[in-house]
Scaffold this motif. Structure first.
Motif, PDB file in Angstrom:
ATOM      1  N   ASP A  32       0.850  -1.187   0.000  1.00  0.00           N
ATOM      2  CA  ASP A  32       0.000   0.000   0.000  1.00  0.00           C
ATOM      3  C   ASP A  32       0.883   1.233   0.000  1.00  0.00           C
ATOM      4  O   ASP A  32       1.828   1.338   0.782  1.00  0.00           O
ATOM      5  CB  ASP A  32      -0.927   0.005   1.214  1.00  0.00           C
ATOM      6  CG  ASP A  32      -1.932  -1.130   1.164  1.00  0.00           C
ATOM      7  OD1 ASP A  32      -2.639  -1.241   0.148  1.00  0.00           O
ATOM      8  OD2 ASP A  32      -2.002  -1.914   2.125  1.00  0.00           O
ATOM      9  N   TYR A  40      -2.860   4.259  -2.663  1.00  0.00           N
ATOM     10  CA  TYR A  40      -2.905   3.350  -3.799  1.00  0.00           C
ATOM     11  C   TYR A  40      -2.515   1.965  -3.308  1.00  0.00           C
ATOM     12  O   TYR A  40      -1.792   1.837  -2.321  1.00  0.00           O
ATOM     13  CB  TYR A  40      -1.910   3.782  -4.881  1.00  0.00           C
ATOM     14  CG  TYR A  40      -2.088   5.199  -5.365  1.00  0.00           C
ATOM     15  CD1 TYR A  40      -2.977   5.498  -6.387  1.00  0.00           C
ATOM     16  CD2 TYR A  40      -1.361   6.248  -4.802  1.00  0.00           C
ATOM     17  CE1 TYR A  40      -3.137   6.801  -6.836  1.00  0.00           C
ATOM     18  CE2 TYR A  40      -1.519   7.550  -5.244  1.00  0.00           C
ATOM     19  CZ  TYR A  40      -2.408   7.820  -6.262  1.00  0.00           C
ATOM     20  OH  TYR A  40      -2.567   9.106  -6.702  1.00  0.00           O
ATOM     21  N   SER A  41      -2.947   0.949  -4.009  1.00  0.00           N
ATOM     22  CA  SER A  41      -2.548  -0.421  -3.685  1.00  0.00           C
ATOM     23  C   SER A  41      -1.738  -0.985  -4.840  1.00  0.00           C
ATOM     24  O   SER A  41      -2.089  -0.795  -6.008  1.00  0.00           O
ATOM     25  CB  SER A  41      -3.769  -1.305  -3.443  1.00  0.00           C
ATOM     26  OG  SER A  41      -4.423  -0.911  -2.268  1.00  0.00           O
ATOM     27  N   GLY A  42      -0.657  -1.672  -4.502  1.00  0.00           N
ATOM     28  CA  GLY A  42       0.145  -2.342  -5.512  1.00  0.00           C
ATOM     29  C   GLY A  42      -0.484  -3.673  -5.873  1.00  0.00           C
ATOM     30  O   GLY A  42      -1.181  -4.288  -5.072  1.00  0.00           O
ATOM     31  N   VAL A  54       5.829  -6.326  -7.967  1.00  0.00           N
ATOM     32  CA  VAL A  54       4.810  -5.388  -7.508  1.00  0.00           C
ATOM     33  C   VAL A  54       4.671  -4.286  -8.551  1.00  0.00           C
ATOM     34  O   VAL A  54       5.646  -3.648  -8.925  1.00  0.00           O
ATOM     35  CB  VAL A  54       5.184  -4.764  -6.143  1.00  0.00           C
ATOM     36  CG1 VAL A  54       4.103  -3.791  -5.689  1.00  0.00           C
ATOM     37  CG2 VAL A  54       5.435  -5.838  -5.108  1.00  0.00           C
ATOM     38  N   ASP A  55       3.440  -4.094  -9.031  1.00  0.00           N
ATOM     39  CA  ASP A  55       3.153  -3.029  -9.986  1.00  0.00           C
ATOM     40  C   ASP A  55       2.229  -2.013  -9.325  1.00  0.00           C
ATOM     41  O   ASP A  55       1.264  -2.397  -8.656  1.00  0.00           O
ATOM     42  CB  ASP A  55       2.458  -3.595 -11.231  1.00  0.00           C
ATOM     43  CG  ASP A  55       3.344  -4.561 -11.991  1.00  0.00           C
ATOM     44  OD1 ASP A  55       4.387  -4.111 -12.496  1.00  0.00           O
ATOM     45  OD2 ASP A  55       2.993  -5.757 -12.074  1.00  0.00           O
ATOM     46  N   TYR A  56       2.544  -0.738  -9.515  1.00  0.00           N
ATOM     47  CA  TYR A  56       1.675   0.320  -8.997  1.00  0.00           C
ATOM     48  C   TYR A  56       1.879   1.577  -9.827  1.00  0.00           C
ATOM     49  O   TYR A  56       2.913   1.756 -10.471  1.00  0.00           O
ATOM     50  CB  TYR A  56       1.940   0.607  -7.510  1.00  0.00           C
ATOM     51  CG  TYR A  56       3.339   1.074  -7.199  1.00  0.00           C
ATOM     52  CD1 TYR A  56       3.662   2.429  -7.213  1.00  0.00           C
ATOM     53  CD2 TYR A  56       4.331   0.160  -6.879  1.00  0.00           C
ATOM     54  CE1 TYR A  56       4.940   2.862  -6.915  1.00  0.00           C
ATOM     55  CE2 TYR A  56       5.625   0.583  -6.585  1.00  0.00           C
ATOM     56  CZ  TYR A  56       5.921   1.928  -6.604  1.00  0.00           C
ATOM     57  OH  TYR A  56       7.192   2.341  -6.321  1.00  0.00           O
ATOM     58  N   THR A  57       0.876   2.425  -9.819  1.00  0.00           N
ATOM     59  CA  THR A  57       0.954   3.713 -10.494  1.00  0.00           C
ATOM     60  C   THR A  57       0.469   4.789  -9.534  1.00  0.00           C
ATOM     61  O   THR A  57      -0.660   4.717  -9.050  1.00  0.00           O
ATOM     62  CB  THR A  57       0.068   3.722 -11.765  1.00  0.00           C
ATOM     63  OG1 THR A  57       0.494   2.672 -12.622  1.00  0.00           O
ATOM     64  CG2 THR A  57       0.184   5.056 -12.495  1.00  0.00           C
ATOM     65  N   VAL A  58       1.327   5.736  -9.247  1.00  0.00           N
ATOM     66  CA  VAL A  58       0.979   6.867  -8.393  1.00  0.00           C
ATOM     67  C   VAL A  58       0.677   8.046  -9.310  1.00  0.00           C
ATOM     68  O   VAL A  58       1.464   8.382 -10.185  1.00  0.00           O
ATOM     69  CB  VAL A  58       2.133   7.202  -7.424  1.00  0.00           C
ATOM     70  CG1 VAL A  58       1.801   8.421  -6.595  1.00  0.00           C
ATOM     71  CG2 VAL A  58       2.419   5.999  -6.523  1.00  0.00           C
ATOM     72  N   VAL A  66       5.474   3.632   1.576  1.00  0.00           N
ATOM     73  CA  VAL A  66       5.158   2.358   0.927  1.00  0.00           C
ATOM     74  C   VAL A  66       5.208   1.274   1.996  1.00  0.00           C
ATOM     75  O   VAL A  66       6.271   0.962   2.531  1.00  0.00           O
ATOM     76  CB  VAL A  66       6.146   2.040  -0.215  1.00  0.00           C
ATOM     77  CG1 VAL A  66       5.791   0.710  -0.867  1.00  0.00           C
ATOM     78  CG2 VAL A  66       6.158   3.170  -1.238  1.00  0.00           C
TER      79      VAL A  66
END
Length: 116
Positions: A32, A40-42, A54-58, A66
């Motif tokens: 998170d 956001y959640s990964g 782990v993929d995430y977009t801020v 994180v």
């Protein structure tokens, strides 16, 4: 990437199910990203040999924390509970402006003119 390790720091070479873990590999970790008034959640994907991607977009610039957790507890990175490494600090800075990824806001109502 995340690499799962046992309590002695040994790399887990198989998935959590094979080692009798309660959680499946997909549920082993949560990520998170938490900032001021936004989070956001990964998406955690099990790859192989105890390794996860782990993929995430801020979407907004700012300072974030994180949280990498397993079983609802921040990971220790072999440092023990008092010196745990999660949450990590993440600084998101603005990149190049791309029209198709931008929003326009105005304090005027209605907007006179908007050109892309």
């Amino acid at each position: 990437y995340l690499q799962a390790k046992d309590s002695s720091g040994n790399i887990k070479l198989s998935n959590g199910d094979a080692q009798g873990d309660i959680q499946s590999p997909v549920e082993q970790f949560t990520v998170d990203i938490v900032g001021d008034n936004i989070s956001y959640s990964g998406i955690v994907t099990y790859l192989e040999s105890g390794k996860y991607r782990v993929d995430y977009t801020v979407l907004k610039t700012g300072i974030y924390q994180v949280h990498v957790q397993t079983g609802g507890t921040d990971i220790y990175c072999g440092l023990g509970q008092d010196k745990k490494c999660s949450p990590f600090r993440l600084s998101v800075i603005p990149g190049a402006a791309v029209a198709s990824n931008c929003e326009a806001e105005s304090s005027s109502n209605p907007i006179d003119n908007l050109v892309e």
